[in-house]
Write an enzyme that holds these catalytic residues in place. Structure first.
Site, PDB file in Angstrom:
ATOM      1  N   GLU A  41       0.844  -1.202   0.000  1.00 50.69           N
ATOM      2  CA  GLU A  41       0.000   0.000   0.000  1.00 50.69           C
ATOM      3  C   GLU A  41       0.881   1.256   0.000  1.00 50.69           C
ATOM      4  O   GLU A  41       1.861   1.348   0.741  1.00 50.69           O
ATOM      5  CB  GLU A  41      -0.887  -0.019   1.243  1.00 50.69           C
ATOM      6  N   LYS A 116      -9.109   2.578  -2.595  1.00 52.20           N
ATOM      7  CA  LYS A 116      -9.408   1.938  -1.310  1.00 52.20           C
ATOM      8  C   LYS A 116     -10.798   2.339  -0.839  1.00 52.20           C
ATOM      9  O   LYS A 116     -11.147   3.526  -0.834  1.00 52.20           O
ATOM     10  CB  LYS A 116      -8.352   2.355  -0.277  1.00 52.20           C
ATOM     11  N   CYS A 152      -5.406  -2.986   1.884  1.00 51.37           N
ATOM     12  CA  CYS A 152      -5.317  -3.122   3.335  1.00 51.37           C
ATOM     13  C   CYS A 152      -6.661  -3.330   4.018  1.00 51.37           C
ATOM     14  O   CYS A 152      -7.218  -4.422   4.006  1.00 51.37           O
ATOM     15  CB  CYS A 152      -4.573  -1.927   3.929  1.00 51.37           C
ATOM     16  N   LYS A 195      -0.124 -10.053  16.176  1.00 49.01           N
ATOM     17  CA  LYS A 195      -1.013  -9.655  15.084  1.00 49.01           C
ATOM     18  C   LYS A 195      -0.856 -10.522  13.839  1.00 49.01           C
ATOM     19  O   LYS A 195      -1.812 -10.698  13.073  1.00 49.01           O
ATOM     20  CB  LYS A 195      -0.765  -8.185  14.727  1.00 49.01           C
ATOM     21  N   SER A 316      22.915   3.207  33.215  1.00 42.99           N
ATOM     22  CA  SER A 316      22.787   3.377  34.659  1.00 42.99           C
ATOM     23  C   SER A 316      23.198   2.140  35.436  1.00 42.99           C
ATOM     24  O   SER A 316      23.318   2.202  36.662  1.00 42.99           O
ATOM     25  CB  SER A 316      21.328   3.693  34.997  1.00 42.99           C
ATOM     26  N   GLY A 318      21.152  -0.318  35.207  1.00 44.90           N
ATOM     27  CA  GLY A 318      19.821  -0.889  35.364  1.00 44.90           C
ATOM     28  C   GLY A 318      19.415  -1.688  34.142  1.00 44.90           C
ATOM     29  O   GLY A 318      20.062  -1.663  33.088  1.00 44.90           O
ATOM     30  N   ILE A 319      18.294  -2.373  34.281  1.00 43.96           N
ATOM     31  CA  ILE A 319      17.884  -3.319  33.248  1.00 43.96           C
ATOM     32  C   ILE A 319      17.326  -2.626  32.005  1.00 43.96           C
ATOM     33  O   ILE A 319      17.494  -3.117  30.886  1.00 43.96           O
ATOM     34  CB  ILE A 319      16.874  -4.337  33.819  1.00 43.96           C
ATOM     35  N   ASN A 397      15.276  14.963  41.175  1.00 40.36           N
ATOM     36  CA  ASN A 397      15.130  15.097  39.723  1.00 40.36           C
ATOM     37  C   ASN A 397      16.235  15.938  39.096  1.00 40.36           C
ATOM     38  O   ASN A 397      16.489  15.823  37.889  1.00 40.36           O
ATOM     39  CB  ASN A 397      13.766  15.697  39.391  1.00 40.36           C
ATOM     40  N   LYS A 549       3.257  14.646  30.832  1.00 40.35           N
ATOM     41  CA  LYS A 549       4.619  14.175  30.569  1.00 40.35           C
ATOM     42  C   LYS A 549       4.676  13.409  29.253  1.00 40.35           C
ATOM     43  O   LYS A 549       5.562  13.629  28.423  1.00 40.35           O
ATOM     44  CB  LYS A 549       5.094  13.265  31.704  1.00 40.35           C
TER      45      LYS A 549
END
Length: 578
Positions: A41, A116, A152, A195, A316, A318-319, A397, A549
């Site tokens: 498409e 379409k 689609c 999906k 850091s 970290g994970i 912070n 945020k």
């Protein structure tokens, strides 16, 4: 009759480059003896083009390139190209100015045009903003074979499969009434976990219902926050998969339609499938493997299509940052990844050591920039203003914002793309710092819940990786240092801090978030499922409050049904209705 599928990775707006991709595929199809070539498409202009479609110069350039492509293609080969075409009746009769179209090119000219019919306007889709819906389904013929064309969403309106009534029409049923022998579909269907199986099941159901084989040609590649997995396939008239193209990479295949048998066969032809039935499945498998492959593709294409060559990120220990570093290393090569360690006085020795070990395992470059002195400078500058106040989130912070500024300075100085490392759980409840750890040009795992982050890292360490990891020769130990996986997660912004001080355990939090965000369950429904009432109401409130945020976050790669990106359109200024 032979039909080729070109599973292409177009770049949005690169009309000339995309045209060349189609031309290269056409030359290959000609060599393979194909009569027809299918492309995805909007293959000429890339999907989704969004407000590029508003620029008349863009549409004019696409039209001119389409004509040039028609003349450059092998003349005997029929090629179906996706593009946007002007709606000639828009001014006189009203309606949108464009159609989302499939154009049949042959003998140096446009032979036929198909529009379409079903224009999606949910999740990441906004096609009704730009396009007029086509009124009718139609077909073209090669010899005596009638080939119906869909685009689609035209294949996604099977009322029986979804178990709900639709008033938008069913283009496949309309093509069945026209007596077509074969249906082809040009698609740009975005990826989300699981999906691929839903798509194939839906089209297999459609084929069994109407008895007409279907070929599905999907786009592959990353475009902004959306990832397209490709995974094109073909279904014979019995409803069997007879060809499956690669997932998360470009691919090409040739099928054969046997007019005498009125059926479609894989590239072996004459009733012989190209692969054994055991191979006719999507690879990689569902779960961590497919999510990993999607994220790697998303990073690789975002870097490439935005004109970058190198990336930088904060490490850091970290994970989250470990996983992002691993993804980036696989996507663009470890030599193009810079990890920056920025310990504060609150950073534990093991966090620094873990980050250093990770960098060694991946083979990426590192820089060590301690921020203790910068923190003292901020403290002195703010001392008079903050006098007689208690140390709290504002001071915590500042550390994150110092790090964010340093990373942005490196990005600006050397032209590296800054990758942010926050996960979906944190983004959902606002456990992230504006202009700090949220800084970046791409939020790689912002649609990956924390529990899935752990799962992906364990999967990586089990040897389930796809692509360039680990370096050759293989490591004799884990890619992600085991201590990163086993230690309690912490932002380390104050002494002894761990995430559990502020948040529920992540297995609890992620289940609440999935129920609320992806399944749209109310607080009362989540409580009824067994979650603590106080925890549920607090989490739901945090999600609502953190909207401001998320609105300012970097684009994040979408891997779920409900990501905080293009398809998330929540108001910032709002009140709870329960």
């Amino acid at each position: 009759m032979k039909i080729a599928i070109a599973q292409l990775n177009p770049t949005i707006g690169d009309i000339f480059g995309n045209s060349n991709l189609i031309l290269e595929a056409a030359k290959k199809a000609e060599v393979e003896g194909a009569n027809l070539l299918l492309t995805p498409e909007l293959s000429l202009i890339g999907y989704p083009p969004r407000d590029l479609l508003i620029d008349p110069n863009f549409i004019a350039a696409a039209g001119a390139q389409l004509q040039q492509l028609a003349q450059a293609l092998p003349p005997k080969l029929a090629v179906i190209v996706g593009t946007a075409l002007p709606n000639a009746n828009a001014v006189q009769l009203g309606g949108k100015p464009l159609f989302n179209s499939a154009v049949l090119l042959q003998n140096g000219a446009v032979e036929k045009v198909f529009h379409k019919r079903l224009l999606p306007t949910y999740d990441v889709f906004d096609e009704d903003r730009y396009f007029e819906a086509g009124e009718n389904s139609n077909y073209f013929s090669i010899g005596e074979v009638k080939i119906g064309v869909t685009i689609c969403e035209d294949l996604w309106n099977n009322e029986e499969f979804w178990g709900k009534r639709s008033y938008a029409g069913d283009p496949v049923s309309d093509l069945e009434k026209l007596g077509v022998d074969l249906v082809v579909n040009l698609s740009a269907s975005p990826y989300c976990a699981g999906k691929r199986g839903v798509r194939s099941a839906m089209l297999q159901h459609s084929v069994i219902r109407c008895g007409i084989p279907i070929i599905y040609a999907n786009q592959v590649g990353g475009n902004d926050d959306i990832i397209f997995d490709g995974s094109s396939f073909a279904v014979n008239r019995k409803g069997d998969l007879i060809q499956v193209l690669a997932s998360f990479e470009t691919d090409f295949a040739v099928l054969e339609y046997d007019a005498a048998k009125q059926d479609l066969f894989g590239s072996g032809g004459n009733g012989q499938d190209a692969r054994s039935t055991t191979d006719l499945s999507f690879h990689p498998a569902e779960g961590d493997a497919e999510i990993w492959a999607a994220l790697v593709l998303g990073v690789r294409d975002y870097v490439r299509k935005c004109g970058f060559s190198k990336v930088v990120l904060g490490l850091s220990g970290g994970i989250d940052s470990a996983l992002v570093a691993a993804i980036a290393s696989c996507a663009i090569g470890p030599e193009n990844v810079l990890g920056v360690l920025m310990p504060s006085p609150y950073s534990s020795d093991h966090s620094v050591n873990d980050a250093l070990e990770l960098a060694r395992n991946l083979g990426i470059a590192i820089e060590l920039l301690p921020i203790g002195d910068l923190m003292k400078t901020y403290d002195r500058t703010l001392a008079d203003l903050f006098v007689n106040t208690t140390f709290g989130i504002a001071e915590e912070n500042i550390q994150s914002r110092i790090r964010g500024n340093l990373l942005m300075a490196i990005s600006n100085k050397f032209g590296h793309l800054l990758l942010s490392t926050g996960n979906k759980s944190e983004m959902a409840v606002g456990y992230c710092t504006l202009y700090g750890d949220m800084n970046g040009g791409l939020a790689v795992i912002s649609d990956v819940p924390k529990t899935r982050v752990y799962s992906l890292c364990r999967w990586l360490n089990s040897g389930g990786y796809v692509g360039a990891l680990p370096p050759s020769p293989p490591l004799e130990k884990e890619i992600i240092p085991v201590n990163i996986i086993t230690k309690a997660p912490s932002a380390e912004l104050k002494p002894g801090q761990i995430d559990r001080d502020s948040l529920p355990d992540y297995d609890v939090l992620d289940d609440i978030l999935q129920r609320s965000i992806e399944h749209h369950e109310s607080a009362q429904q989540i409580i009824a499922a067994g979650h603590d009432e106080t925890v549920v109401k607090r989490v739901v409130k945090l999600v609502r409050q953190a909207e401001f945020k998320r609105r300012q976050a970097a684009p994040g790669l979408k891997i779920s049904d409900r990501a905080f990106g293009t398809g998330w359109r929540m108001p910032i200024a709002k009140s709870s209705f329960y």
